[in-house]
Design a protein around this motif. Structure first.
Motif, PDB file in Angstrom:
ATOM      1  N   LEU A 262       0.827  -1.205   0.000  1.00  0.00           N
ATOM      2  CA  LEU A 262       0.000   0.000   0.000  1.00  0.00           C
ATOM      3  C   LEU A 262       0.864   1.259   0.000  1.00  0.00           C
ATOM      4  O   LEU A 262       0.572   2.232  -0.721  1.00  0.00           O
ATOM      5  N   LEU A 263       1.933   1.240   0.810  1.00  0.00           N
ATOM      6  CA  LEU A 263       2.832   2.392   0.833  1.00  0.00           C
ATOM      7  C   LEU A 263       3.490   2.607  -0.527  1.00  0.00           C
ATOM      8  O   LEU A 263       3.624   3.751  -0.990  1.00  0.00           O
ATOM      9  N   LYS A 265       2.238   1.682  -3.422  1.00  0.00           N
ATOM     10  CA  LYS A 265       1.201   2.178  -4.324  1.00  0.00           C
ATOM     11  C   LYS A 265       0.927   3.662  -4.064  1.00  0.00           C
ATOM     12  O   LYS A 265       0.738   4.452  -5.004  1.00  0.00           O
ATOM     13  N   GLU A 266       0.870   4.024  -2.770  1.00  0.00           N
ATOM     14  CA  GLU A 266       0.653   5.433  -2.446  1.00  0.00           C
ATOM     15  C   GLU A 266       1.798   6.304  -2.966  1.00  0.00           C
ATOM     16  O   GLU A 266       1.571   7.427  -3.439  1.00  0.00           O
ATOM     17  N   VAL A 269       1.209   6.644  -6.646  1.00  0.00           N
ATOM     18  CA  VAL A 269       0.123   7.591  -6.900  1.00  0.00           C
ATOM     19  C   VAL A 269       0.593   9.024  -6.671  1.00  0.00           C
ATOM     20  O   VAL A 269       0.258   9.939  -7.431  1.00  0.00           O
ATOM     21  N   GLY A 270       1.383   9.240  -5.583  1.00  0.00           N
ATOM     22  CA  GLY A 270       1.918  10.570  -5.343  1.00  0.00           C
ATOM     23  C   GLY A 270       2.812  11.047  -6.484  1.00  0.00           C
ATOM     24  O   GLY A 270       2.743  12.220  -6.904  1.00  0.00           O
TER      25      GLY A 270
END
Length: 356
Positions: A262-263, A265-266, A269-270
């Motif tokens: 998740l980190l 992916k985040e 995305v950022g």
């Protein structure tokens, strides 16, 4: 008194019985010795039910029946010295399938019970031991207690032979005191009828003690059974707890992995948001530059158009001025022609006047 646990049908053919082991034996040592034949599921050190002392034998449960067969076919070498072992000298362990050991133990127990019944008074080793203690403590009880001595002794001897040499037997519990009337009857030693009454009272006391001993043995067996069940329940609970802890650890590891994903992916995305914002900024700047250039071009075209309009107006004024001058010249020429014609007419009139 030892507590025997029946074999679980699901482990039949995978569990072996092995001996002898010293008192300092640990589960890790047994796993080290017998782990060469295959994966071990569980190791159980066999203990006495009353004193919880190690009996010198173990149960080893393998994951595969082939490992148990290999251990029975080729028992491992003993690793402890003869001074700490119950054997006379170090050698190979005695290994057999647990089902075979249970069958042999059952057959020995049946033979021991038959021998005790044939003696005429001893139903079990505990009864025979109680009778011996009563003969030592109760006067006049020797004759009556000797009726079951042979059977009880044989049963006790067979049980003692089954005990490991390194495990001491627990001391027998003291017998309860005789009732006052039985103590009085047991103390009578008069000859004749009084002696017969004393023998009968002693026989009654012996029967009473046997009944008490049987009741104690039954209570001990029930306690051993309850302790065995409690141990099995505790082992099952520990196994379930370990499985639950393993599942919890797996869940935590999966959660950590999911958090890491998740980190990541985040972070992606950022980064994409940053690129989009940069592209938007660049596009806005390009649009602004294009708008400024367009406005400048329009202004330039408007200036050129105004110049063209001014040139056209100047041209039109020139053309109109040329036309006006041309018309003026034409009118002058016409006036001159008129003036010339009028002069000719005057001259002609003057000539006519002169002629006249």
């Amino acid at each position: 008194m030892a507590s025997y646990t029946p074999e679980d049908p699901s482990t039949e053919g995978r569990t072996v019985y092995a001996k002898p082991f010293p008192k300092s034996t640990t589960e890790e040592f047994v796993r080290e010795v017998f782990g060469a034949f295959g994966s071990i599921v569980r190791v159980k050190l066999r203990r006495e039910g009353a004193t919880n002392s190690f009996r010198g034998s173990v149960y080893v449960e393998y994951a595969e029946p082939s490992a148990a067969t290999a251990a029975v076919a080729n028992p491992p070498q003993q690793r402890h010295s003869s001074s700490s072992s119950s054997a006379a000298s170090p050698g190979r362990y005695i290994v057999m399938l647990r089902s075979e050991y249970e069958r042999k133990r059952t057959s020995v127990g049946k033979a021991s019970g038959d021998g005790a019944g044939g003696g005429g008074g001893g139903s079990a080793s505990g009864t025979a031991s109680g009778s011996k203690r009563q003969r030592r403590e109760t006067p006049g009880a020797g004759a009556a207690a000797s009726q079951g001595g042979a059977g009880g002794a044989s049963s006790s001897g067979q049980r003692e032979q089954r005990q490991p040499a390194s495990t001491p037997l627990p001391p027998p519990p003291p017998p309860p005191p005789l009732p006052p009337h039985m103590q009085h009857q047991a103390g009578l030693s008069t000859p004749g009828a009084a002696g017969a009454d004393a023998a009968a009272a002693t026989a009654a006391a012996v029967a009473h003690w046997r009944k008490l001993a049987e009741e104690r043995e039954a209570s001990i067996r029930s306690l051993e059974e309850s302790i065995r069940k409690d141990k099995d329940d505790k082992e099952r609970m520990q196994q379930r707890l370990s499985e639950a802890q393993q599942r919890a650890a797996d869940a935590v590891s999966r959660e950590v992995a999911a958090s890491k994903q998740l980190l990541s992916k985040e972070a992606e995305v950022g980064a994409l948001k940053g690129e989009i914002s940069m592209l938007r900024t660049q596009g806005a700047a390009q649009l602004e530059r294009a708008a400024v250039a367009h406005k400048a071009r329009v202004t330039e075209l408007e200036v050129q158009l105004q110049r063209l309009k001014d040139a056209l107006l100047e041209k039109e004024r020139g053309e109109r001025e040329a036309q006006r001058r041309e018309r003026a010249e034409k009118e002058k020429e016409k006036e001159k022609e008129k003036e010339g014609s009028n002069g000719k007419a005057v001259a002609a009139g003057d000539d006519l006047l002169d002629d006249l």
